[in-house]
Design a protein around this motif. Structure first.
Motif, PDB file in Angstrom:
ATOM      1  N   ASN A 171       0.790  -1.224   0.000  1.00  0.00           N
ATOM      2  CA  ASN A 171       0.000   0.000   0.000  1.00  0.00           C
ATOM      3  C   ASN A 171       0.832   1.290   0.000  1.00  0.00           C
ATOM      4  OD1 ASN A 171      -2.820   0.645  -0.151  1.00  0.00           O
ATOM      5  ND2 ASN A 171      -2.625   1.670   1.822  1.00  0.00           N
ATOM      6  N   ALA A 172       2.164   1.168  -0.113  1.00  0.00           N
ATOM      7  CA  ALA A 172       3.018   2.367  -0.109  1.00  0.00           C
ATOM      8  C   ALA A 172       2.834   3.201  -1.376  1.00  0.00           C
ATOM      9  CB  ALA A 172       4.481   1.964   0.037  1.00  0.00           C
ATOM     10  N   GLY A 173       2.355   2.550  -2.443  1.00  0.00           N
ATOM     11  CA  GLY A 173       2.138   3.295  -3.688  1.00  0.00           C
ATOM     12  C   GLY A 173       3.111   2.927  -4.804  1.00  0.00           C
ATOM     13  N   LYS A 174       3.658   1.712  -4.752  1.00  0.00           N
ATOM     14  CA  LYS A 174       4.622   1.257  -5.764  1.00  0.00           C
ATOM     15  C   LYS A 174       3.992   1.183  -7.159  1.00  0.00           C
ATOM     16  CE  LYS A 174       5.087  -2.483  -3.299  1.00  0.00           C
ATOM     17  NZ  LYS A 174       4.296  -2.000  -2.141  1.00  0.00           N
ATOM     18  N   SER A 175       2.867   0.489  -7.246  1.00  0.00           N
ATOM     19  CA  SER A 175       2.221   0.315  -8.551  1.00  0.00           C
ATOM     20  C   SER A 175       1.756   1.665  -9.094  1.00  0.00           C
ATOM     21  CB  SER A 175       1.052  -0.667  -8.437  1.00  0.00           C
ATOM     22  OG  SER A 175       1.506  -1.926  -7.953  1.00  0.00           O
ATOM     23  N   SER A 176       1.227   2.505  -8.224  1.00  0.00           N
ATOM     24  CA  SER A 176       0.785   3.846  -8.641  1.00  0.00           C
ATOM     25  C   SER A 176       1.955   4.669  -9.165  1.00  0.00           C
ATOM     26  CB  SER A 176       0.145   4.591  -7.464  1.00  0.00           C
ATOM     27  OG  SER A 176      -0.957   3.878  -6.964  1.00  0.00           O
ATOM     28  N   ALA A 177       3.114   4.553  -8.532  1.00  0.00           N
ATOM     29  CA  ALA A 177       4.292   5.304  -8.967  1.00  0.00           C
ATOM     30  C   ALA A 177       4.724   4.855 -10.361  1.00  0.00           C
ATOM     31  CB  ALA A 177       5.441   5.131  -7.964  1.00  0.00           C
ATOM     32  N   LEU A 178       4.665   3.552 -10.604  1.00  0.00           N
ATOM     33  CA  LEU A 178       5.013   3.039 -11.939  1.00  0.00           C
ATOM     34  C   LEU A 178       4.048   3.582 -12.992  1.00  0.00           C
ATOM     35  CD1 LEU A 178       5.996  -0.586 -10.969  1.00  0.00           C
ATOM     36  CD2 LEU A 178       7.363   0.941 -12.397  1.00  0.00           C
ATOM     37  N   SER A 211      -4.502  -0.833  -5.878  1.00  0.00           N
ATOM     38  CA  SER A 211      -5.679  -1.179  -5.105  1.00  0.00           C
ATOM     39  C   SER A 211      -5.686  -0.498  -3.749  1.00  0.00           C
ATOM     40  CB  SER A 211      -5.718  -2.691  -4.902  1.00  0.00           C
ATOM     41  OG  SER A 211      -6.707  -3.020  -3.966  1.00  0.00           O
ATOM     42  N   LYS A 212      -6.894  -0.255  -3.253  1.00  0.00           N
ATOM     43  CA  LYS A 212      -7.046   0.256  -1.887  1.00  0.00           C
ATOM     44  C   LYS A 212      -6.702  -0.830  -0.885  1.00  0.00           C
ATOM     45  CE  LYS A 212     -10.424   3.971  -2.288  1.00  0.00           C
ATOM     46  NZ  LYS A 212     -10.480   4.033  -3.756  1.00  0.00           N
ATOM     47  N   THR A 213      -6.842  -2.081  -1.314  1.00  0.00           N
ATOM     48  CA  THR A 213      -6.566  -3.208  -0.425  1.00  0.00           C
ATOM     49  C   THR A 213      -5.075  -3.519  -0.454  1.00  0.00           C
ATOM     50  OG1 THR A 213      -8.618  -4.069  -1.312  1.00  0.00           O
ATOM     51  CG2 THR A 213      -7.383  -5.520   0.155  1.00  0.00           C
ATOM     52  N   PRO A 214      -4.400  -3.425   0.693  1.00  0.00           N
ATOM     53  CA  PRO A 214      -2.975  -3.748   0.698  1.00  0.00           C
ATOM     54  C   PRO A 214      -2.763  -5.193   0.265  1.00  0.00           C
ATOM     55  CG  PRO A 214      -3.629  -2.727   2.764  1.00  0.00           C
ATOM     56  CD  PRO A 214      -4.881  -3.046   2.021  1.00  0.00           C
ATOM     57  N   GLY A 215      -1.624  -5.459  -0.357  1.00  0.00           N
ATOM     58  CA  GLY A 215      -1.334  -6.823  -0.768  1.00  0.00           C
ATOM     59  C   GLY A 215      -1.799  -7.128  -2.178  1.00  0.00           C
ATOM     60  N   TYR A 257       2.500  -6.572   5.223  1.00  0.00           N
ATOM     61  CA  TYR A 257       1.049  -6.537   5.361  1.00  0.00           C
ATOM     62  C   TYR A 257       0.573  -7.700   6.209  1.00  0.00           C
ATOM     63  CZ  TYR A 257      -3.892  -6.530   4.324  1.00  0.00           C
ATOM     64  OH  TYR A 257      -5.250  -6.525   4.446  1.00  0.00           O
ATOM     65  N   ALA A 258      -0.013  -7.380   7.346  1.00  0.00           N
ATOM     66  CA  ALA A 258      -0.349  -8.390   8.340  1.00  0.00           C
ATOM     67  C   ALA A 258      -1.535  -9.287   7.933  1.00  0.00           C
ATOM     68  CB  ALA A 258      -0.644  -7.723   9.673  1.00  0.00           C
ATOM     69  N   GLN A 259      -2.538  -8.683   7.284  1.00  0.00           N
ATOM     70  CA  GLN A 259      -3.787  -9.408   7.037  1.00  0.00           C
ATOM     71  C   GLN A 259      -3.746 -10.389   5.866  1.00  0.00           C
ATOM     72  OE1 GLN A 259      -3.940  -7.366   9.502  1.00  0.00           O
ATOM     73  NE2 GLN A 259      -5.463  -5.825   8.979  1.00  0.00           N
ATOM     74  N   VAL A 260      -2.702 -11.178   5.832  1.00  0.00           N
ATOM     75  CA  VAL A 260      -2.567 -12.159   4.763  1.00  0.00           C
ATOM     76  C   VAL A 260      -2.257 -13.488   5.437  1.00  0.00           C
ATOM     77  CG1 VAL A 260      -0.899 -12.889   3.005  1.00  0.00           C
ATOM     78  CG2 VAL A 260      -1.824 -10.591   2.927  1.00  0.00           C
ATOM     79  N   PRO A 261      -2.829 -14.586   4.939  1.00  0.00           N
ATOM     80  CA  PRO A 261      -2.534 -15.877   5.565  1.00  0.00           C
ATOM     81  C   PRO A 261      -1.023 -16.136   5.642  1.00  0.00           C
ATOM     82  CG  PRO A 261      -4.241 -16.098   3.891  1.00  0.00           C
ATOM     83  CD  PRO A 261      -3.766 -14.687   3.822  1.00  0.00           C
TER      84      PRO A 261
END
Ligand code: GTP
Ligand code: MG
Length: 196
Positions: free
Chosen positions: A33-40, A53-57, A81-85
């Motif tokens: 969610n830091a904005g890597k894909s958006s920066a690209l 995505s708004k959803t991290p991960g 990101y904590a909320q991942v299995p």
């Protein structure tokens, strides 16, 4: 280099599925969610290039984009990101670590951190590793549009100072995909690295 010409090559679950380890790759790393894909997308002026995505991960695979023959940008899975299995987290942290340690054509890393929450433990580990590996590193403080310009400058100075004290001389700039802040500086750094 013309970043607008970027096109998607492949999404790989691990380094064995990547194209041959030749040419130059520059990777975008950072917390989920830091904005890597958006920066690209901002850099290439192609909103649909990397999935955001708004959803991290969101980015769980190693995504490669070609700028021109032999020159690639890499969107890495976010860390922290904590909320991942557990199982999934392990798998994707392993492929991230493997990519960073084994990919010979990796010639630079852009580490992105939300300007409001910089320098978390995993960011420091990433920066320590990059500097220790003598890999050219650029730190971007993303979502700079979320702070007023005074606060933004203050945060930039404080991150620069902390990194100067802890790891030495390292390039830090602020960035906003939304407001197109810092794109020239990012482009200049990439141009330098791609030129070898
Ligand atoms: P993972 O793929 O999960 O690791 O995330 P990521 O680092 O690729 O983040 P992504 O680019 O998907 O962006 C995450 C969220 O932050 C999205 O909701 C974006 O719209 C938002 N975002 C990204 N860049 C900016 C920015 O410059 N300003 C603002 N305000 N929001 C941004
Ligand atoms: Mg992503």
């Amino acid at each position: 280099f013309n970043y607008q010409k970027a096109h998607f090559i492949i999404s790989a679950p691990d380094i064995r599925h990547l194209p041959p380890d030749t040419g130059i790759e520059i990777a975008f790393a950072g917390r989920s969610n830091a904005g890597k894909s958006s920066a690209l997308n901002a850099l290439t002026q192609q909103n649909g290039l990397a999935r955001t995505s708004k959803t991290p991960g969101r980015t769980q695979l190693i995504n490669l984009f070609q700028i021109e023959e032999g020159l690639r940008l890499v969107d890495l899975p976010g860390y922290g990101y904590a909320q991942v299995p557990e199982e999934m987290k392990r798998k994707w942290q392993r492929s991230l670590g493997e990519y960073l340690q084994k990919r010979e054509c990796l010639k630079g890393v852009v580490i992105l951190m939300d300007i409001r929450h910089p320098l978390k433990d995993l960011d420091m580990q990433m920066i320590d590793w990059a500097v220790g590996s003598e890999l050219p590193t650029l730190v971007l403080l993303t979502k700079a549009d979320k702070l007023a310009s005074g606060a933004r400058k203050k945060q930039l100075m404080s991150v620069r100072e902390e990194l100067a004290n802890k790891v030495g001389d390292i390039r830090v700039e602020y960035f906003s995909s939304l407001k197109k802040i810092g794109i020239d500086k990012l482009r200049n750094t990439l141009n330098e690295w791609f030129s070898g």
